[in-house]
Write an enzyme that holds these catalytic residues in place. Structure first.
Site: not given
Length: 251
Positions: A17, A37, A58-59, A84, A149, A153, A184
């Site tokens: 995405i 990464r 690394d976010v 994203n 998860y 979110k 994906t």
């Protein structure tokens, strides 16, 4: 070329995405930078024309994100920042310990927070900008075996709604796009994981994943990118604090 002259940044922009979003923004005229990464994946995306440049970081690390934006901006503020980057881990709640929840929060929520923290000050100074989080249908409803998860979110959607209120009169909009299962690598890995754990065929595992989607199909990354493009483009100034579901009518 509705975004001609604008600068955009997409985390997790090397594949799936994120790459579709970067490509759509590039085709709309923006100069796009991508973060991630895996340097090889990012380099391939730039070589294919999805973006103009990249930085590996690394976010989950705020300092790393801030430094990457500094390197990529070239002294020019970003007009668009798309958070994203994300990940999913599966398992029943009783086998999902606190560390799993922390991992999911770190990549999905804190990664978004770090990007927004780094990009927002310049947007506020210029009184214009677009912050967009790629959340999930799991930010709106529950699913079994992905509680960590789903919790993360939900937090991303809550962040978007709250920050949009803080920035409502600033010229900056804050929104989320919430795709269902998308076509994906992440979906492929999920199908393989379910098939391996249950003994189902990949076809049956995929059908089980899509049972709640009235259209009965995976979402194309380009469909998510089109929603992001709308939120960045002319005529979207009054759209803020929203989480746009892209899920074939699933509720």
């Amino acid at each position: 070329m509705a975004l001609q002259g604008q600068r955009a940044l997409v985390t997790g922009g090397g594949r799936g995405i994120g790459r579709a979003i970067a490509t759509a923004l590039t085709l709309a005229g923006a100069r796009v930078s991508i973060l991630g990464r895996e340097e090889t994946t990012l380099r391939d995306a730039v070589a294919a024309g999805a973006a103009a440049d990249f930085a590996a970081c690394d976010v989950r690390d705020a300092a790393s994100v801030s430094a990457a934006l500094g390197r990529l901006s070239g002294g020019h503020a970003f007009d668009i920042a798309v958070a994203n980057a994300g990940a999913v881990e599966t398992g029943p709640f009783m086998r999902s310990d606190g560390e799993r929840f922390r991992r999911m929060v770190e990549i999905n929520l804190i990664g978004t927070v770090n990007l927004f923290h780094a990009a927002l000050p310049a947007m506020l100074e210029r009184r214009r900008g677009r912050l967009i989080a790629v959340a999930s249908t799991a930010g709106h409803r529950g699913y079994p075996y992905v509680s960590a998860y789903t919790a993360a979110k939900h937090a991303v959607v809550g962040l978007v709604k709250s920050l949009a209120l803080e920035t409502a009169r600033s010229g900056v909009t804050v929104n989320a796009v919430c795709p269902g299962y998308a076509d994906t690598d992440m979906a492929t890995a999920s199908v393989d994981n379910v098939a391996a754990k249950t003994g189902k065929s990949r076809e049956d595992a995929l059908a089980a994943m899509l049972k709640d989607n009235p259209q009965g199909r995976l979402i194309a990354p380009e469909e998510v990118a089109a929603a992001v493009l709308y939120l960045c483009g002319p005529g979207s100034d009054a759209v803020t604090g929203q989480s746009l579901l892209i899920n074939g009518g699933e509720f």
